[in-house]
Design a protein around this motif. Structure first.
Motif, PDB file in Angstrom:
ATOM      1  N   GLU A 112       0.856  -1.178   0.000  1.00  0.00           N
ATOM      2  CA  GLU A 112       0.000   0.000   0.000  1.00  0.00           C
ATOM      3  C   GLU A 112       0.896   1.234   0.000  1.00  0.00           C
ATOM      4  O   GLU A 112       1.880   1.285   0.739  1.00  0.00           O
ATOM      5  CB  GLU A 112      -0.904   0.015   1.239  1.00  0.00           C
ATOM      6  CG  GLU A 112      -1.868  -1.162   1.302  1.00  0.00           C
ATOM      7  CD  GLU A 112      -2.664  -1.182   2.579  1.00  0.00           C
ATOM      8  OE1 GLU A 112      -2.374  -0.345   3.478  1.00  0.00           O
ATOM      9  OE2 GLU A 112      -3.569  -2.032   2.713  1.00  0.00           O
ATOM     10  N   GLY A 113       0.566   2.207  -0.824  1.00  0.00           N
ATOM     11  CA  GLY A 113       1.437   3.376  -0.908  1.00  0.00           C
ATOM     12  C   GLY A 113       0.709   4.649  -1.256  1.00  0.00           C
ATOM     13  O   GLY A 113      -0.475   4.646  -1.618  1.00  0.00           O
ATOM     14  N   THR A 114       1.428   5.763  -1.149  1.00  0.00           N
ATOM     15  CA  THR A 114       0.891   7.074  -1.482  1.00  0.00           C
ATOM     16  C   THR A 114       1.943   7.888  -2.227  1.00  0.00           C
ATOM     17  O   THR A 114       3.151   7.632  -2.113  1.00  0.00           O
ATOM     18  CB  THR A 114       0.459   7.856  -0.220  1.00  0.00           C
ATOM     19  OG1 THR A 114       1.592   8.007   0.642  1.00  0.00           O
ATOM     20  CG2 THR A 114      -0.651   7.140   0.518  1.00  0.00           C
ATOM     21  N   ILE A 115       1.472   8.881  -2.963  1.00  0.00           N
ATOM     22  CA  ILE A 115       2.332   9.888  -3.586  1.00  0.00           C
ATOM     23  C   ILE A 115       1.902  11.246  -3.037  1.00  0.00           C
ATOM     24  O   ILE A 115       0.705  11.582  -3.051  1.00  0.00           O
ATOM     25  CB  ILE A 115       2.227   9.872  -5.112  1.00  0.00           C
ATOM     26  CG1 ILE A 115       2.763   8.558  -5.679  1.00  0.00           C
ATOM     27  CG2 ILE A 115       2.988  11.050  -5.716  1.00  0.00           C
ATOM     28  CD1 ILE A 115       2.731   8.481  -7.193  1.00  0.00           C
ATOM     29  N   ALA A 116       2.847  12.020  -2.540  1.00  0.00           N
ATOM     30  CA  ALA A 116       2.531  13.324  -1.959  1.00  0.00           C
ATOM     31  C   ALA A 116       1.958  14.259  -3.020  1.00  0.00           C
ATOM     32  O   ALA A 116       2.439  14.309  -4.158  1.00  0.00           O
ATOM     33  CB  ALA A 116       3.782  13.935  -1.344  1.00  0.00           C
ATOM     34  N   GLU A 117       0.924  15.006  -2.655  1.00  0.00           N
ATOM     35  CA  GLU A 117       0.305  15.938  -3.589  1.00  0.00           C
ATOM     36  C   GLU A 117       1.318  16.983  -4.061  1.00  0.00           C
ATOM     37  O   GLU A 117       1.317  17.385  -5.238  1.00  0.00           O
ATOM     38  CB  GLU A 117      -0.889  16.617  -2.946  1.00  0.00           C
ATOM     39  CG  GLU A 117      -1.639  17.535  -3.900  1.00  0.00           C
ATOM     40  CD  GLU A 117      -2.897  18.112  -3.269  1.00  0.00           C
ATOM     41  OE1 GLU A 117      -3.995  17.830  -3.774  1.00  0.00           O
ATOM     42  OE2 GLU A 117      -2.757  18.861  -2.272  1.00  0.00           O
ATOM     43  N   SER A 118       2.189  17.419  -3.176  1.00  0.00           N
ATOM     44  CA  SER A 118       3.190  18.421  -3.555  1.00  0.00           C
ATOM     45  C   SER A 118       4.108  17.896  -4.656  1.00  0.00           C
ATOM     46  O   SER A 118       4.552  18.661  -5.525  1.00  0.00           O
ATOM     47  CB  SER A 118       4.019  18.822  -2.334  1.00  0.00           C
ATOM     48  OG  SER A 118       4.670  17.701  -1.760  1.00  0.00           O
ATOM     49  N   LEU A 119       4.370  16.590  -4.638  1.00  0.00           N
ATOM     50  CA  LEU A 119       5.215  15.996  -5.666  1.00  0.00           C
ATOM     51  C   LEU A 119       4.506  16.032  -7.012  1.00  0.00           C
ATOM     52  O   LEU A 119       5.131  16.340  -8.047  1.00  0.00           O
ATOM     53  CB  LEU A 119       5.568  14.563  -5.270  1.00  0.00           C
ATOM     54  CG  LEU A 119       6.679  13.862  -6.054  1.00  0.00           C
ATOM     55  CD1 LEU A 119       7.988  14.637  -5.955  1.00  0.00           C
ATOM     56  CD2 LEU A 119       6.858  12.442  -5.536  1.00  0.00           C
ATOM     57  N   LEU A 120       3.223  15.762  -7.021  1.00  0.00           N
ATOM     58  CA  LEU A 120       2.451  15.818  -8.261  1.00  0.00           C
ATOM     59  C   LEU A 120       2.345  17.259  -8.771  1.00  0.00           C
ATOM     60  O   LEU A 120       2.472  17.513  -9.972  1.00  0.00           O
ATOM     61  CB  LEU A 120       1.052  15.244  -8.027  1.00  0.00           C
ATOM     62  CG  LEU A 120       0.984  13.761  -7.644  1.00  0.00           C
ATOM     63  CD1 LEU A 120      -0.439  13.377  -7.238  1.00  0.00           C
ATOM     64  CD2 LEU A 120       1.464  12.883  -8.786  1.00  0.00           C
ATOM     65  N   ILE A 121       2.116  18.190  -7.861  1.00  0.00           N
ATOM     66  CA  ILE A 121       1.989  19.596  -8.253  1.00  0.00           C
ATOM     67  C   ILE A 121       3.272  20.090  -8.917  1.00  0.00           C
ATOM     68  O   ILE A 121       3.228  20.861  -9.901  1.00  0.00           O
ATOM     69  CB  ILE A 121       1.655  20.471  -7.029  1.00  0.00           C
ATOM     70  CG1 ILE A 121       0.244  20.169  -6.537  1.00  0.00           C
ATOM     71  CG2 ILE A 121       1.803  21.954  -7.354  1.00  0.00           C
ATOM     72  CD1 ILE A 121      -0.116  20.863  -5.235  1.00  0.00           C
ATOM     73  N   ASN A 122       4.401  19.656  -8.418  1.00  0.00           N
ATOM     74  CA  ASN A 122       5.694  20.141  -8.913  1.00  0.00           C
ATOM     75  C   ASN A 122       6.243  19.331 -10.081  1.00  0.00           C
ATOM     76  O   ASN A 122       7.373  19.558 -10.512  1.00  0.00           O
ATOM     77  CB  ASN A 122       6.709  20.152  -7.772  1.00  0.00           C
ATOM     78  CG  ASN A 122       6.368  21.163  -6.700  1.00  0.00           C
ATOM     79  OD1 ASN A 122       5.880  22.255  -6.997  1.00  0.00           O
ATOM     80  ND2 ASN A 122       6.607  20.803  -5.440  1.00  0.00           N
ATOM     81  N   THR A 123       5.457  18.387 -10.603  1.00  0.00           N
ATOM     82  CA  THR A 123       5.910  17.570 -11.727  1.00  0.00           C
ATOM     83  C   THR A 123       5.077  17.891 -12.959  1.00  0.00           C
ATOM     84  O   THR A 123       3.846  17.785 -12.931  1.00  0.00           O
ATOM     85  CB  THR A 123       5.797  16.072 -11.403  1.00  0.00           C
ATOM     86  OG1 THR A 123       6.571  15.780 -10.240  1.00  0.00           O
ATOM     87  CG2 THR A 123       6.310  15.239 -12.563  1.00  0.00           C
ATOM     88  N   GLU A 124       5.735  18.270 -14.029  1.00  0.00           N
ATOM     89  CA  GLU A 124       5.040  18.649 -15.259  1.00  0.00           C
ATOM     90  C   GLU A 124       4.227  17.474 -15.801  1.00  0.00           C
ATOM     91  O   GLU A 124       4.680  16.334 -15.844  1.00  0.00           O
ATOM     92  CB  GLU A 124       6.055  19.096 -16.314  1.00  0.00           C
ATOM     93  CG  GLU A 124       5.417  19.597 -17.607  1.00  0.00           C
ATOM     94  CD  GLU A 124       6.437  20.070 -18.617  1.00  0.00           C
ATOM     95  OE1 GLU A 124       6.026  20.444 -19.732  1.00  0.00           O
ATOM     96  OE2 GLU A 124       7.643  20.081 -18.283  1.00  0.00           O
ATOM     97  N   GLY A 125       2.992  17.778 -16.205  1.00  0.00           N
ATOM     98  CA  GLY A 125       2.133  16.774 -16.812  1.00  0.00           C
ATOM     99  C   GLY A 125       1.255  16.018 -15.841  1.00  0.00           C
ATOM    100  O   GLY A 125       0.417  15.212 -16.266  1.00  0.00           O
ATOM    101  N   CYS A 126       1.412  16.257 -14.544  1.00  0.00           N
ATOM    102  CA  CYS A 126       0.607  15.546 -13.545  1.00  0.00           C
ATOM    103  C   CYS A 126      -0.669  16.330 -13.227  1.00  0.00           C
ATOM    104  O   CYS A 126      -0.693  17.556 -13.279  1.00  0.00           O
ATOM    105  CB  CYS A 126       1.403  15.321 -12.272  1.00  0.00           C
ATOM    106  SG  CYS A 126       2.801  14.196 -12.467  1.00  0.00           S
ATOM    107  N   THR A 127      -1.712  15.595 -12.858  1.00  0.00           N
ATOM    108  CA  THR A 127      -3.001  16.180 -12.491  1.00  0.00           C
ATOM    109  C   THR A 127      -3.230  16.002 -11.001  1.00  0.00           C
ATOM    110  O   THR A 127      -2.908  14.952 -10.437  1.00  0.00           O
ATOM    111  CB  THR A 127      -4.140  15.491 -13.261  1.00  0.00           C
ATOM    112  OG1 THR A 127      -3.941  15.667 -14.669  1.00  0.00           O
ATOM    113  CG2 THR A 127      -5.489  16.065 -12.875  1.00  0.00           C
TER     114      THR A 127
END
Length: 326
Positions: free
Chosen positions: A207-222
């Motif tokens: 079970e895992g998660t990805i931090a929202e801040s990581l998605l925000i700072n990565t081009e092409g992510c929603t």
């Protein structure tokens, strides 16, 4: 044709087999027969773009161990799951001795028994066969798209029933690898690739998660999608620790390391972006994540990974947690 964003840890169907020990009686001049109890279940992981994935099961067959072929037919043998009316022939009539199961109802570590409490001789069987029937289909909105299994049969090698304890197995259907919708052909096909047999004592769940801040700072992510049933990213699993990112292949890719499985990352509607993979064989894995979701299992796609992490999965169905963060 549907966009083939098919994500499954199956994910994707899993078949669990449990064996409990008993002994058959004999006199001093006869060989004692060690018996076991055999249970078989199905489990799955999710598929993007599909609302339902209905698989039609007909029978389970054990071959070998000096016992020839032992067939347990759905609806005929008392220890099998009951037949239902889901699986239809071309005339719309119910196919007898079939059980239609929506695989998407049994994702992650959930499962459904096909066979429960059957007495079989302990030992090693050379093959386990899962007999399928016609009538399987994928539901997308109001459209039912036929799902075919080559030869209506899936074969797995070497099932051992341990007389000293309980032996449990799972057939994991990784639908992202196994389910394809070829160009120019009608319907979906469920291929043997991505379908694996694992020993439940030697698997764990992740079970895992990805931090929202990581998605925000990565081009092409929603982030915060309006439809939480759509994945925002994918996490790929590769056997081995600390693998170099440029050696990691997409599904159907040509790089050195092929994916063991993959999973979609979903927004919970509040703050968390999570993923789950069930029935992962114990060992070390390199996990890589990407926001590129169009991975055609029949092609070598140019998928860009944004980061990796190594984890160790323990057996005994232990849960391993992982977090991708800044």
């Amino acid at each position: 044709m549907l966009n083939k964003r098919i994500l499954f840890p199956l994910g994707a169907v899993a078949v669990a087999s449990t064996f409990l020990v008993a002994c058959g009686g004999s006199d001093s001049d006869e060989q004692q027969v060690q018996m076991g109890t055999f249970t078989l279940a199905v489990s799955d992981a999710p598929v993007d773009e599909a609302d339902e994935v209905w698989a039609c099961f007909n029978a389970i067959e054990l071959v070998g161990n000096d016992q020839g072929s032992q067939v347990f037919t759905i609806g005929e043998d008392t220890n099998t799951i009951a037949a239902n009316d889901v699986c239809k022939d071309e005339n719309g009539d119910t196919i007898p001795n079939t059980r239609g199961i929506n695989l998407l109802e049994f994702t992650g570590s959930a499962s459904e028994n096909l066979l429960s409490g059957v007495q079989v001789v302990a030992g090693t069987y050379g093959q386990l066969r899962l007999e399928m029937a016609n009538g399987s289909y994928v539901q997308v909105g109001t459209e039912s798209i036929p799902l075919s299994v080559p030869s209506n049969e899936l074969k797995f090698d070497s099932v051992t029933i341990d007389v000293a304890g309980t032996s449990s197995y799972t057939i994991e259907f990784d639908l992202r690898q196994a389910l394809v919708n070829p160009v120019g052909q009608a319907g979906y096909f469920l291929k043997p690739r991505g379908v694996r047999l694992v020993n439940d004592l030697a698997v764990g769940h992740v079970e895992g998660t990805i931090a929202e801040s990581l998605l925000i700072n990565t081009e092409g992510c929603t982030v915060a999608p309006a439809d939480t049933s759509d994945p925002v990213a994918s996490v790929y699993f590769y056997s081995g620790a600390d693998l170099a990112m440029d050696t990691l292949a997409d599904i159907g890719g040509a790089e050195e390391n092929e994916p063991y499985t993959s999973a979609g990352v979903f927004f919970d509607g509040a703050t968390e972006y999570s993923f789950e993979v069930g029935f992962v064989a114990a060992g070390d894995y390199t996990l890589a994540w990407t926001c590129e979701l169009n991975d055609d299992p029949e092609a070598d796609d140019a998928i860009t990974f944004n980061g990796t992490q190594t984890i160790t999965v323990n057996g005994g169905e232990a849960v391993t947690t992982v977090t991708f963060s800044d």
